[in-house]
Every structure is written in structure tokens, then in C-alpha cells.
Design a protein around this motif. Sequence first.
Motif, PDB file in Angstrom:
ATOM      1  N   ASP A 114       0.820  -1.208   0.000  1.00 13.69           N
ATOM      2  CA  ASP A 114       0.000   0.000   0.000  1.00 13.69           C
ATOM      3  C   ASP A 114       0.853   1.257   0.000  1.00 13.69           C
ATOM      4  OD1 ASP A 114      -2.308  -1.488  -0.018  1.00 13.69           O
ATOM      5  OD2 ASP A 114      -2.670  -1.325   2.143  1.00 13.69           O
ATOM      6  N   ARG A 115       1.890   1.244   0.826  1.00 14.75           N
ATOM      7  CA  ARG A 115       2.715   2.454   0.904  1.00 14.75           C
ATOM      8  C   ARG A 115       3.574   2.612  -0.350  1.00 14.75           C
ATOM      9  NH1 ARG A 115       5.829   4.601   6.341  1.00 14.75           N
ATOM     10  NH2 ARG A 115       5.922   6.778   5.685  1.00 14.75           N
ATOM     11  N   ARG A 116       4.028   1.501  -0.929  1.00 18.17           N
ATOM     12  CA  ARG A 116       4.760   1.588  -2.199  1.00 18.17           C
ATOM     13  C   ARG A 116       3.855   2.155  -3.289  1.00 18.17           C
ATOM     14  NH1 ARG A 116       6.333  -3.723  -0.740  1.00 18.17           N
ATOM     15  NH2 ARG A 116       5.150  -4.622  -2.473  1.00 18.17           N
ATOM     16  N   ALA A 117       2.590   1.751  -3.292  1.00 21.27           N
ATOM     17  CA  ALA A 117       1.655   2.251  -4.300  1.00 21.27           C
ATOM     18  C   ALA A 117       1.428   3.758  -4.137  1.00 21.27           C
ATOM     19  CB  ALA A 117       0.328   1.503  -4.204  1.00 21.27           C
ATOM     20  N   ARG A 118       1.358   4.226  -2.895  1.00 17.81           N
ATOM     21  CA  ARG A 118       1.166   5.664  -2.677  1.00 17.81           C
ATOM     22  C   ARG A 118       2.362   6.458  -3.186  1.00 17.81           C
ATOM     23  NH1 ARG A 118      -0.421   4.396   2.810  1.00 17.81           N
ATOM     24  NH2 ARG A 118       1.272   5.725   3.606  1.00 17.81           N
ATOM     25  N   ILE A 119       3.569   5.962  -2.899  1.00 18.28           N
ATOM     26  CA  ILE A 119       4.771   6.658  -3.369  1.00 18.28           C
ATOM     27  C   ILE A 119       4.813   6.650  -4.896  1.00 18.28           C
ATOM     28  CG2 ILE A 119       7.301   6.622  -3.404  1.00 18.28           C
ATOM     29  CD1 ILE A 119       6.101   7.570  -0.756  1.00 18.28           C
ATOM     30  N   THR A 120       4.475   5.522  -5.503  1.00 22.89           N
ATOM     31  CA  THR A 120       4.462   5.436  -6.967  1.00 22.89           C
ATOM     32  C   THR A 120       3.497   6.455  -7.556  1.00 22.89           C
ATOM     33  OG1 THR A 120       5.020   3.087  -6.919  1.00 22.89           O
ATOM     34  CG2 THR A 120       4.008   3.917  -8.932  1.00 22.89           C
ATOM     35  N   GLU A 121       2.298   6.541  -6.992  1.00 26.20           N
ATOM     36  CA  GLU A 121       1.302   7.483  -7.511  1.00 26.20           C
ATOM     37  C   GLU A 121       1.785   8.921  -7.389  1.00 26.20           C
ATOM     38  OE1 GLU A 121      -3.403   8.735  -6.852  1.00 26.20           O
ATOM     39  OE2 GLU A 121      -2.461   7.211  -5.576  1.00 26.20           O
ATOM     40  N   LEU A 122       2.398   9.245  -6.259  1.00 30.52           N
ATOM     41  CA  LEU A 122       2.901  10.605  -6.072  1.00 30.52           C
ATOM     42  C   LEU A 122       4.012  10.935  -7.052  1.00 30.52           C
ATOM     43  CD1 LEU A 122       2.884  10.638  -2.177  1.00 30.52           C
ATOM     44  CD2 LEU A 122       1.606  12.226  -3.635  1.00 30.52           C
ATOM     45  N   VAL A 123       4.903   9.986  -7.303  1.00 36.67           N
ATOM     46  CA  VAL A 123       5.986  10.216  -8.263  1.00 36.67           C
ATOM     47  C   VAL A 123       5.418  10.410  -9.659  1.00 36.67           C
ATOM     48  CG1 VAL A 123       7.957   9.120  -9.411  1.00 36.67           C
ATOM     49  CG2 VAL A 123       7.760   9.035  -6.916  1.00 36.67           C
ATOM     50  N   GLU A 124       4.442   9.594 -10.028  1.00 37.12           N
ATOM     51  CA  GLU A 124       3.881   9.680 -11.375  1.00 37.12           C
ATOM     52  C   GLU A 124       3.067  10.953 -11.579  1.00 37.12           C
ATOM     53  OE1 GLU A 124       1.771   5.995 -11.652  1.00 37.12           O
ATOM     54  OE2 GLU A 124       3.570   4.850 -12.245  1.00 37.12           O
ATOM     55  N   ARG A 125       2.364  11.408 -10.534  1.00 31.66           N
ATOM     56  CA  ARG A 125       1.552  12.620 -10.655  1.00 31.66           C
ATOM     57  C   ARG A 125       2.396  13.879 -10.647  1.00 31.66           C
ATOM     58  NH1 ARG A 125      -2.317  11.820  -5.836  1.00 31.66           N
ATOM     59  NH2 ARG A 125      -1.951  14.066  -5.780  1.00 31.66           N
ATOM     60  N   GLU A 126       3.540  13.842  -9.980  1.00 37.30           N
ATOM     61  CA  GLU A 126       4.466  14.984  -9.898  1.00 37.30           C
ATOM     62  C   GLU A 126       3.758  16.237  -9.355  1.00 37.30           C
ATOM     63  OE1 GLU A 126       6.168  15.421 -13.785  1.00 37.30           O
ATOM     64  OE2 GLU A 126       7.764  13.980 -13.335  1.00 37.30           O
ATOM     65  N   THR A 127       2.927  16.039  -8.355  1.00 38.86           N
ATOM     66  CA  THR A 127       2.246  17.184  -7.742  1.00 38.86           C
ATOM     67  C   THR A 127       2.808  17.399  -6.346  1.00 38.86           C
ATOM     68  OG1 THR A 127       0.483  15.676  -7.041  1.00 38.86           O
ATOM     69  CG2 THR A 127       0.111  16.947  -9.055  1.00 38.86           C
ATOM     70  N   PHE A 128       3.949  18.058  -6.301  1.00 39.52           N
ATOM     71  CA  PHE A 128       4.637  18.291  -5.034  1.00 39.52           C
ATOM     72  C   PHE A 128       4.551  19.763  -4.661  1.00 39.52           C
ATOM     73  CE2 PHE A 128       7.082  14.970  -7.351  1.00 39.52           C
ATOM     74  CZ  PHE A 128       6.638  13.887  -6.619  1.00 39.52           C
ATOM     75  N   GLU A 129       4.496  20.006  -3.357  1.00 38.75           N
ATOM     76  CA  GLU A 129       4.444  21.370  -2.863  1.00 38.75           C
ATOM     77  C   GLU A 129       5.785  21.743  -2.247  1.00 38.75           C
ATOM     78  OE1 GLU A 129       2.137  23.629  -3.087  1.00 38.75           O
ATOM     79  OE2 GLU A 129       0.674  22.349  -4.111  1.00 38.75           O
ATOM     80  N   PRO A 130       6.568  22.580  -2.910  1.00 41.34           N
ATOM     81  CA  PRO A 130       7.839  22.986  -2.298  1.00 41.34           C
ATOM     82  C   PRO A 130       7.601  23.880  -1.087  1.00 41.34           C
ATOM     83  CG  PRO A 130       7.426  24.223  -4.309  1.00 41.34           C
ATOM     84  CD  PRO A 130       6.352  23.189  -4.241  1.00 41.34           C
ATOM     85  N   ALA A 131       8.509  23.788  -0.150  1.00 41.38           N
ATOM     86  CA  ALA A 131       8.417  24.642   1.032  1.00 41.38           C
ATOM     87  C   ALA A 131       8.813  26.073   0.673  1.00 41.38           C
ATOM     88  CB  ALA A 131       9.337  24.108   2.128  1.00 41.38           C
ATOM     89  N   ALA A 132       8.451  27.006   1.520  1.00 41.88           N
ATOM     90  CA  ALA A 132       8.889  28.385   1.343  1.00 41.88           C
ATOM     91  C   ALA A 132      10.409  28.472   1.466  1.00 41.88           C
ATOM     92  CB  ALA A 132       8.218  29.266   2.390  1.00 41.88           C
ATOM     93  N   TRP A 133      10.947  29.542   0.951  1.00 38.19           N
ATOM     94  CA  TRP A 133      12.411  29.675   0.913  1.00 38.19           C
ATOM     95  C   TRP A 133      13.038  29.579   2.298  1.00 38.19           C
ATOM     96  CZ3 TRP A 133      14.943  33.478   3.609  1.00 38.19           C
ATOM     97  CH2 TRP A 133      14.170  34.538   4.089  1.00 38.19           C
ATOM     98  N   ASP A 134      12.293  29.982   3.323  1.00 37.65           N
ATOM     99  CA  ASP A 134      12.837  29.973   4.682  1.00 37.65           C
ATOM    100  C   ASP A 134      12.324  28.789   5.509  1.00 37.65           C
ATOM    101  OD1 ASP A 134      10.238  30.835   4.789  1.00 37.65           O
ATOM    102  OD2 ASP A 134      10.612  32.516   6.169  1.00 37.65           O
ATOM    103  N   ALA A 135      11.762  27.773   4.812  1.00 37.23           N
ATOM    104  CA  ALA A 135      11.233  26.610   5.534  1.00 37.23           C
ATOM    105  C   ALA A 135      11.744  25.296   4.960  1.00 37.23           C
ATOM    106  CB  ALA A 135       9.706  26.629   5.511  1.00 37.23           C
ATOM    107  N   VAL A 136      12.795  25.353   4.145  1.00 42.43           N
ATOM    108  CA  VAL A 136      13.354  24.115   3.621  1.00 42.43           C
ATOM    109  C   VAL A 136      14.007  23.328   4.765  1.00 42.43           C
ATOM    110  CG1 VAL A 136      13.712  25.035   1.308  1.00 42.43           C
ATOM    111  CG2 VAL A 136      15.544  25.218   3.020  1.00 42.43           C
ATOM    112  N   GLY A 137      14.084  22.020   4.590  1.00 41.93           N
ATOM    113  CA  GLY A 137      14.603  21.176   5.654  1.00 41.93           C
ATOM    114  C   GLY A 137      16.110  21.183   5.756  1.00 41.93           C
TER     115      GLY A 137
END
Length: 441
Positions: A114-137
Motif C-alpha cells: 500500500d505504501r509503495r503504491a502511494r509513493i508510486t502514484e505521487l511520483v507519477e503525478r508529480e504534484t509536489f508542494e515545495p516549502a517556502a524559501w525559509d522553511a526548507v529542511g
Amino acid sequence: MFGTSGVRGRFGEEITAGLALSIGRALVADGADRVVIGRDPRTTGPLLADALAAGIRECGGEVTDVGMASTPTIARSVAWAGADAGVSITASHNPPTDNGIKLWTPSGMAFDADRRARITELVERETFEPAAWDAVGDRESFEGAIDRHAAAIAAAVDPVDGLRVLVDIGNGAGGVTVRALRSIGCTVETLNEGPDGRFPARPSEPTAENCTTLAAAVAATDADLGIAHDGDADRMMAVDKTGSFVPGDALLALFARDVADAGDQVAMPVNTSLAVEDALAAIDASVVRTRVGDVYVAEAAREDGVVFGGEPSGAWIWPAATLCPDGPFAAAQLAAFVDRMGSLADAVGTIEQYPIRRESHETTAKAAVMETVADRLTAEYDSVSTIDGVRVETDDGWFLVRASGTEPIVRVTAEARTDDRADELAAVGRSYVTTAIEAEG
């Protein structure tokens, strides 16, 4: 995207920095606030680690970097670092041209389906939210993870009295084994100790064919035991003091019989020898069959009543310690076993060795072939398992028809208690496969 051991393939083709970046982003999108990362010595590991870390940090996640370490060290470090997930950058026993990405939970188990499938879907959709410039990890180092792994092994394994062990690290990341064995009282010498991602001394997979130097060295010295790892040390295989390579099924039977009591269960894949089942039946323990792949063995091993899990290829899981296949821990457990028993060769001699047949049949229509074979076998036999391919049980043996996960091949495996019966069962399995291949043209 994921196989039975994470994402794996040839660097620059299936495995790229872009993919590592996307998986890093996906882990944070899936809810991981802190991720442990580490790698084996492969030459492409550092840049993949950098890309993965960049993806995590870009989306606001924190990175704890173990550096170069064995996969079980990395998997155990997820909980130690208070992280939500871990990543091993490794292709395990594959050739140096390959690399891969394997994902871990805080329990030490690889990501489930299940978790592998979620990661696969996220990679394929490429819908990521970048953090603000002062909130990167941030990215910080995890100092002392290897020492902590060695100490955890030593705390969980009985001490030995001067056992002499020769360890073939195979130019991989398994140096923690040397520290752990010395901590429990072994005298240790090494072969191919220097990490080198080209694996110049021998191919990374610790098979009998690839461990001839270790076998010869053990036979020529006063060593009591030889240990061999693959590149990331999640696998462990052994050589007895006579220089004989111990078959994986025999090693699985010995570990299982040593751990289990009456009523206990042991998890193992569908292609494991009858020898293990027979060894457990003698002590009123039983087996749980799984799909091929250490993640499936680990999933079964976490269930109540399952005290051990293993694959004959060299992945060994003691669920009371960790759900990750831990080659260094297995090495220490085997050393303690040999110290108690006196001779690994004698112990192996108590395990029945049955004739087994393996063959491969090429086809570009393996899915259709397997569907046809499954339909026919389930209709014609009473005792059939379809959890991974089609395994047919008979009174005196079994055969398995299973498609390769990476090649255009359908494999037939058969085992029985006599040579003639093993040949017969292999012929039966072969007939179903060849008929289905012919039907597909």
C-alpha cells in the motif's frame, strides 16, 4: 515502479537522479517529516543520496544522513533517529552498473504494498508542494550509527569463546559484522574488506560460485566459520570449517529449528525446500508460505506466533530484534550457534537434502502463460497455492510455476524426496508451461 526489493535497475536508465529527487519529494508528500538516508559503496550512491536529500528538503522534510552503511544499519536507524521513514540507496547483490532505492519504516520493515503504491502514484503525478524559501529542511549527519548497530547485535547474542571467523565483506558495506563478531568474543579475519562499489574481488551476490576464495581460505586455515555478505550486507551466507558452502535451505532450516518451539511458525517463500518443513515438523513447529521477497517474509514475520523468517538466498529475519533482513545480526547468531554446537558441518548433516530441479522457459507473453497455467492447475489439483505463481503440493513433493519479475521467463521448480519423483514433477510443470507458451504462439 517497485519490485520485491524496492526500485532497482541500471543507473542512468531505470535509476536516475531525477527519480531519486521525485521519491524524496514523494516521501514528504506522503507524510514523512524526517527521513533517514544511507547508501552502500556503489560509485553512483553519493549523487543519488544528494538528489534524494534535495527532494526531501525542498518539500520541508528533515534529513538524517547515516552515510555509507549496511542496509540493516540504515533500517534500524529510522527508529533510533525518531524518523518517519528510511531510504537505503543500494542495488544489494546486483552488478555495479545498477543501483536502487529501498524504503523502510520505523519498525525496520520495508514499505508494504500500500505504501509503495502511494509513493508510486505521487511520483507519477508529480504534484509536489515545495516549502517556502525559509522553511526548507536541514540535513544532518547521524554519527555512531554503525557502532550502535554493532552494540545492539552484541547485546542480543550470546557471547562465544574464541571462535575463529573469516568474513568476506565482498568490498561492500558490511564492516559492522567485524565489530559485532569481535564484541561477542570471536577472533575475526577479513577478505575484501575495503569498500569499493566496483566490487573488484568477486560479484556482489554471495553464492557458492562467488565464494570459492572464502571457501578455500577457510579450509586452509583454522577458521571455524566463514561468513559472506552482499554489497549492502542484508544477505548473509556461510562456509563451514571444511570449506563447504552451506546451502541456503539448510541454513534456513538450522536457524528455524534453533529459534522455534512446538506450536511456533516460521515464515518462508513458496520456493523453499521441503527440508525446512521437515525439520520444523520434527519439533511440532510449522511453516507459513509467502511470496518471494524479503518484504513479504517480514510481513508474515510480524504476525503473532511467527518467530523467524528467511529466504534461502540469504535474508534472515528475527522479528523480536528487527523486521529488516540483518546480515550482520545473522552472522553473530550463526557464530553463537556454531560455538554451542561445535561444528556447522555436523549440524548441516542433520538436515535432509532433497533433489530439486530448476528450469527456465522464455516467453514474451509470461502474464498470459501464467494465467493459463494457473487456470489449469487449480482445476486439476486439490492442493494449489497461487500467492506467488502456482505451487502444487503432492504427497511426496511439489512443483512451482512462477514468472520472473525482471526477465521474459517463466520458471519451473520441482522438489521431491527421490530423484525420479523430482524429475517427474519437473516434467509435469514443464508440460503445463510449454503447452501454454505454444498456445500463445
